[in-house]
Motif scaffolding. Structure first.
Motif, short mmCIF file in Angstrom:
data_model
loop_
_atom_site.label_atom_id
_atom_site.label_comp_id
_atom_site.label_asym_id
_atom_site.label_seq_id
_atom_site.Cartn_x
_atom_site.Cartn_y
_atom_site.Cartn_z
N ARG A 46 0.88 -1.17 0.00
CA ARG A 46 0.00 0.00 0.00
C ARG A 46 0.91 1.21 0.00
N ASP A 47 0.73 2.11 -0.95
CA ASP A 47 1.61 3.29 -1.06
C ASP A 47 1.48 4.25 0.11
N HIS A 48 0.26 4.51 0.54
CA HIS A 48 0.00 5.48 1.61
C HIS A 48 -1.14 4.99 2.48
N SER A 49 -1.20 5.52 3.68
CA SER A 49 -2.31 5.23 4.57
C SER A 49 -3.59 5.85 3.99
N SER A 50 -4.72 5.20 4.23
CA SER A 50 -5.97 5.77 3.72
C SER A 50 -6.27 7.12 4.37
N SER A 51 -5.76 7.36 5.58
CA SER A 51 -5.99 8.67 6.21
C SER A 51 -5.30 9.79 5.44
N ASP A 52 -4.25 9.46 4.67
CA ASP A 52 -3.57 10.44 3.83
C ASP A 52 -4.24 10.57 2.46
N CYS A 53 -5.04 9.59 2.08
CA CYS A 53 -5.56 9.51 0.72
C CYS A 53 -7.00 9.98 0.56
N PHE A 54 -7.74 10.03 1.66
CA PHE A 54 -9.14 10.42 1.60
C PHE A 54 -9.40 11.58 2.55
N ASP A 55 -10.23 12.53 2.14
CA ASP A 55 -10.62 13.65 2.98
C ASP A 55 -11.44 13.12 4.15
N ALA A 56 -11.05 13.49 5.37
CA ALA A 56 -11.71 12.97 6.57
C ALA A 56 -13.19 13.37 6.63
N GLU A 60 -13.92 11.86 0.17
CA GLU A 60 -13.48 11.96 -1.22
C GLU A 60 -11.97 11.74 -1.32
N PRO A 61 -11.50 11.11 -2.41
CA PRO A 61 -10.06 10.90 -2.56
C PRO A 61 -9.33 12.23 -2.76
N VAL A 62 -8.11 12.33 -2.17
CA VAL A 62 -7.29 13.53 -2.33
C VAL A 62 -5.93 13.22 -2.95
N LEU A 63 -5.58 11.95 -3.10
CA LEU A 63 -4.34 11.53 -3.76
C LEU A 63 -4.68 10.51 -4.84
N LEU A 64 -3.90 10.54 -5.88
CA LEU A 64 -4.13 9.66 -7.01
C LEU A 64 -2.80 9.15 -7.53
N SER A 65 -2.73 7.87 -7.87
CA SER A 65 -1.54 7.31 -8.53
C SER A 65 -1.79 7.33 -10.02
N LEU A 66 -0.75 7.65 -10.77
CA LEU A 66 -0.84 7.65 -12.22
C LEU A 66 0.33 6.84 -12.76
N TRP A 67 0.05 5.93 -13.66
CA TRP A 67 1.09 5.07 -14.23
C TRP A 67 0.96 5.12 -15.74
N LEU A 90 -8.89 -3.77 5.24
CA LEU A 90 -8.17 -2.79 6.04
C LEU A 90 -8.07 -1.41 5.38
N LEU A 91 -8.72 -1.23 4.24
CA LEU A 91 -8.59 0.03 3.50
C LEU A 91 -8.88 1.25 4.37
N HIS A 92 -9.97 1.24 5.09
CA HIS A 92 -10.34 2.41 5.88
C HIS A 92 -10.08 2.21 7.37
N GLN A 93 -9.01 1.46 7.68
CA GLN A 93 -8.60 1.25 9.07
C GLN A 93 -7.13 1.64 9.23
N PRO A 94 -6.81 2.93 9.05
CA PRO A 94 -5.40 3.36 9.06
C PRO A 94 -4.67 3.13 10.38
N ARG A 95 -5.40 2.94 11.47
CA ARG A 95 -4.75 2.72 12.77
C ARG A 95 -4.47 1.24 13.02
N HIS A 96 -4.99 0.39 12.17
CA HIS A 96 -4.73 -1.06 12.33
C HIS A 96 -3.25 -1.33 12.07
N PRO A 97 -2.60 -2.17 12.89
CA PRO A 97 -1.16 -2.40 12.70
C PRO A 97 -0.79 -3.02 11.35
#
Length: 135
Positions: A46-56, A60-67, A90-97
């Motif tokens: 996973r590139d980033h935590s979902s807490s960094d990728c979605f507006d709390a 809505e998504p705030v980061l996007l990967s482009l390939w 675990l997508l929306h569980q950023p505090r899960h280990p």
């Protein structure tokens, strides 16, 4: 020895954050060890935590990967694979280990079914593909 005795004791939150950082660092070095020019990442990540990728507030998504592949890709020669969000418990569980560790290299444990992964292929050279960063 004395420096440790004088440090402020870590809170449970600090300890959790440190564990997440260490896990991400271990996974990053494991991924780097398995990646090579002309190949693909050998391990799910996973590139980033979902807490960094979605507006709390809005979700809505705030980061996007482009390939953009430089050569034609297929499922057999190095394309990207993504896991649909409904297959990622675990997508929306950023505090899960295990949030940043969908694959544990030390135990060989994969924390989702590979059958849910979707190949972003076939794809011609120069095509642009995009997905949420926490995928």
């Amino acid at each position: 020895v004395f420096a440790h005795a004088l440090e402020k004791p870590a809170s449970a939150e600090d300890t959790d954050e440190e564990r997440r950082r260490e896990a991400a660092s271990q996974d990053a070095s494991e991924i780097a060890r398995h990646s090579y020019l002309g190949g693909n990442f050998g391990l799910p990540h996973r590139d980033h935590s979902s807490s960094d990728c979605f507006d709390a507030a809005s979700g809505e998504p705030v980061l996007l990967s482009l390939w953009c592949p430089l050569t034609r890709v297929t499922a057999d020669n190095g394309c990207m694979f993504v896991l649909p969000k409904d297959r990622d418990p675990l997508l929306h569980q950023p505090r899960h280990p295990h949030h940043l560790r969908p694959f544990d290299a030390s135990s060989g444990t994969l924390r989702f079914g590979l059958g849910g992964a979707v190949a972003l292929a076939p794809c011609d050279a120069g095509c642009a593909l995009a997905w949420h960063r926490s995928a």
